[in-house]
Design a protein around this motif. Structure first.
Motif, short mmCIF file in Angstrom:
data_model
loop_
_atom_site.label_atom_id
_atom_site.label_comp_id
_atom_site.label_asym_id
_atom_site.label_seq_id
_atom_site.Cartn_x
_atom_site.Cartn_y
_atom_site.Cartn_z
N GLU A 180 3.30 1.60 -0.20
CA GLU A 180 3.55 0.82 -1.32
C GLU A 180 5.07 0.40 -1.05
O GLU A 180 5.82 1.36 -1.09
CB GLU A 180 3.38 1.73 -2.65
N SER B 104 -3.61 4.85 -10.05
CA SER B 104 -4.22 4.70 -11.30
C SER B 104 -5.92 5.20 -10.96
O SER B 104 -6.59 4.58 -10.43
CB SER B 104 -4.51 3.21 -11.53
N GLY C 207 -4.38 1.05 -2.59
CA GLY C 207 -3.90 1.50 -3.96
C GLY C 207 -4.20 2.86 -4.28
O GLY C 207 -5.17 3.44 -3.94
N ALA D 201 1.38 -9.60 -13.96
CA ALA D 201 1.58 -9.32 -15.20
C ALA D 201 1.86 -10.41 -15.97
O ALA D 201 2.97 -11.23 -15.59
CB ALA D 201 2.76 -8.25 -15.32
N THR E 9 -6.53 0.01 -13.65
CA THR E 9 -6.80 -0.90 -12.59
C THR E 9 -6.31 -0.68 -11.32
O THR E 9 -5.42 -0.04 -11.26
CB THR E 9 -6.56 -2.40 -13.03
N GLN F 89 2.22 -2.78 -16.58
CA GLN F 89 0.93 -2.90 -15.71
C GLN F 89 0.51 -1.58 -14.97
O GLN F 89 -0.47 -1.55 -14.47
CB GLN F 89 0.68 -4.14 -15.01
N CYS G 193 9.80 -9.25 -6.52
CA CYS G 193 9.01 -9.87 -7.74
C CYS G 193 9.60 -10.92 -8.44
O CYS G 193 10.51 -10.79 -9.17
CB CYS G 193 8.50 -8.60 -8.38
N CYS H 24 4.51 -7.73 -7.32
CA CYS H 24 3.86 -8.15 -8.56
C CYS H 24 4.60 -9.60 -8.71
O CYS H 24 5.72 -9.85 -8.44
CB CYS H 24 4.23 -7.19 -9.83
N SER I 145 -0.23 -12.08 -4.85
CA SER I 145 0.58 -10.86 -5.12
C SER I 145 -0.24 -9.69 -5.23
O SER I 145 -1.62 -9.76 -5.25
CB SER I 145 1.40 -10.94 -6.22
N GLY I 146 0.34 -8.68 -5.08
CA GLY I 146 -0.32 -7.32 -5.21
C GLY I 146 -0.81 -7.34 -6.61
O GLY I 146 -1.96 -7.06 -6.80
N THR I 147 -0.15 -7.58 -7.79
CA THR I 147 -0.68 -7.34 -8.90
C THR I 147 0.02 -8.57 -9.86
O THR I 147 1.14 -9.28 -9.48
CB THR I 147 -0.07 -6.18 -9.79
N PHE J 165 -3.90 -0.57 -8.26
CA PHE J 165 -2.56 -0.84 -8.10
C PHE J 165 -2.15 -0.70 -6.52
O PHE J 165 -2.39 0.28 -6.03
CB PHE J 165 -1.53 -0.09 -9.13
#
Length: 507
Positions: free
Chosen positions: A215, A421, A418, A394, A406, A401, A220, A370, A390-392, A408
């Motif tokens: 990670e 979560s 991920g 929002a 979900t 988020q 972002c 993100c 993108s990774g996530t 991550f």
């Protein structure tokens, strides 16, 4: 904080390996008991963790409670409450062909796992993956960041008091100790931090073919649609930018906005900042400091060399580690503020002609962890999401988020895998082990036809069963009902072929 002697590190690893081989972590009841203890470790010592986070980062006590401790407790509770369900074997979807073999997937622990934590969220980003690794049945070596010394020292003290010391061990130190750790053949490594160290971790892991979860963060972007609720968007962006002094991998790194709307965005961001901080944060202590002098000097250099126009802030005191919340407008693509992830309370505003140029601007850079979108227009949201990676994602908020149930994680330069979560974190540290059990009578039914010498009629029947049912060749031109009719026809043809190929006299 004292460093772990280098010669002790292999012994720590061997102890964890022996504990895993003993089988004690296979018991779900044992795992649940350890997770319960982990919850109490944090809840019993909230005040001490607040003090440690303040010592490491100058973080306000309320921010530590709101943004780190509460979120960590929720994740630990989720692991504790759901470990039985997560660890239960999973039956495969029904299939007439495979049903007799009773296919299931067992959720097996991987073994000895290594978790290397960062300085910016030294509780959440150590204890949450630890909970997932324990829930999965592993033994764990923890390496907290040496930059958050007070928190690392507290964890080193508390973990043996609350958790089984055969199952979880802490190793402290910097580059020499981490290098020694990475020489060992772990069964999984999770690293949270920057891309430079991520490459070192991946290279070391490759020597043992160890799977790695990374990670890594990144820049972002916040894409602003002039049709958004600008007042709310500005407040949420400034809150997300200034949380933890901007030292969060998910912090909005820069705002990208149509040039004609830049003045309105700047005005709204300044107003939001003044609403959030009516008293100078240097005096109120409501903005977290930079973690150390090196990071403060890095932020100062980036701000001092920008070609954009500083709207507010711009001051960095490298002695007190205070970086003033800063907004910079008219930032170009080659500006110093766009050269790296900022990881500080500095918000550049990049003007573009329209949403298409914004999408192209994002696409020319590494995939972020993100992507933030502020818009009330469904078509605008869809266009940005469909044309970026993108990774996530929002929409109309920042940071929250990470707590959603979900997956991550990043993509490309922002990482892979991920772990933060619930069930997805559990699966990161779990080997999905398929098991089938073929009954003896299967050979006397259909599967006996696989053996040589082949019986022609039995072979034709088995071949018919195994033959795929192909879709119609012209599916795109048939429409929905045409495709349904073609599918039914294909199925009927398959059954005709099966029955016509069965051996004479068979049922």
């Amino acid at each position: 904080m004292s460093c772990t002697p280098l010669e002790e590190i292999p012994k720590v690893y061997e102890g964890l390996k022996a504990a895993f081989r003993s089988g004690k972590t296979k018991s779900v009841a044992f795992r649940k008991a350890q997770l319960s203890q982990l919850l109490y470790l944090l809840d019993d010592n909230v005040g001490r963790f607040q003090q440690a986070l303040h010592a490491d980062l100058g973080r306000p006590f309320k921010e530590a409670q709101l943004l780190e401790i509460n979120g960590t407790l929720l994740q630990l509770q989720g692991a504790h409450d759901n470990v039985e369900a997560w660890a239960s074997p999973q039956r495969a979807p029904f299939s007439l062909l495979w049903y007799p073999m009773s296919p299931i997937t067992r959720k097996e622990p991987k073994g000895v796992v290594l978790i290397i934590g960062p300085f910016n969220y030294p509780v959440y980003l150590i204890l949450c993956p630890l909970a997932a690794a324990i829930a999965a049945g592993n033994t764990v070596l923890l390496k907290p960041s040496e930059l958050s010394m007070a928190t690392a020292t507290l964890l080193t003290e508390l973990i043996p008091q609350y958790l089984d010391p055969d199952v979880v061990r802490v190793v402290n130190g910097a580059i020499p100790e981490t290098t020694k750790i990475l020489e060992l053949p772990f069964d999984h490594i999770l690293y949270t931090g920057n891309g430079r160290v991520g490459r070192v971790v991946s290279t070391a892991a490759a020597q043992h073919l160890t799977p790695v979860t990374l990670e890594l963060g990144g820049k972002c972007p916040c894409v602003i649609d002039p049709k958004c609720d600008l007042k709310t968007a500005a407040k949420r962006i400034m809150w997300g930018k200034l949380a933890n002094g901007g030292q969060i991998c998910l912090c909005p790194d820069y705002v990208i906005v149509p040039a004609h709307f830049q003045d309105a965005v700047v005005e709204a961001l300044v107003a939001a900042y003044k609403e959030l901080h009516p008293v100078d944060p240097r005096e109120s202590g409501e903005v977290t400091r930079m973690v150390n002098k090196r990071h403060a000097e890095r932020i100062k250099k980036l701000v001092d060399t920008t070609r954009g126009t500083i709207v507010i802030g711009g001051e960095v005191d490298t002695e007190t580690l205070y970086a003033a919340p800063t907004i910079v407008r008219d930032v170009g693509p080659k500006d110093s503020l766009m050269s790296e992830e900022l990881f500080g309370p500095v918000l550049p505003i990049v003007p573009v002609s329209d949403v298409d140029e914004a999408i192209a601007f994002i696409g020319e850079r590494d995939h972020p962890l993100c992507l933030y979108i502020f818009s009330n227009d469904a078509a605008f949201k869809t266009k940005v999401i469909d044309n970026t990676l993108s990774g996530t994602v929002a929409i109309n908020d920042t940071l929250l988020q990470i707590g959603a149930p979900t997956p991550f994680g990043g993509v490309g330069a922002s990482g892979h895998g991920g772990y933060q979560s619930g069930k997805y974190a559990f699966e990161t540290f779990t080997h999905m082990r398929p098991v089938t059990d073929s009954p003896n009578w299967l050979d006397s039914a259909l599967m006996g036809a696989r053996y040589t010498p082949y019986d022609e009629s039995s072979f034709r029947q088995l071949n018919a069963v195994l033959h795929a049912r192909l879709p119609p060749r012209n599916a795109a031109s048939l429409g929905y009902f045409g495709c349904m009719a073609a599918e039914i026809s294909c199925s009927l043809n398959w059954y005709r072929r099966f029955w016509s190929n069965r051996p004479n006299g068979s049922a």
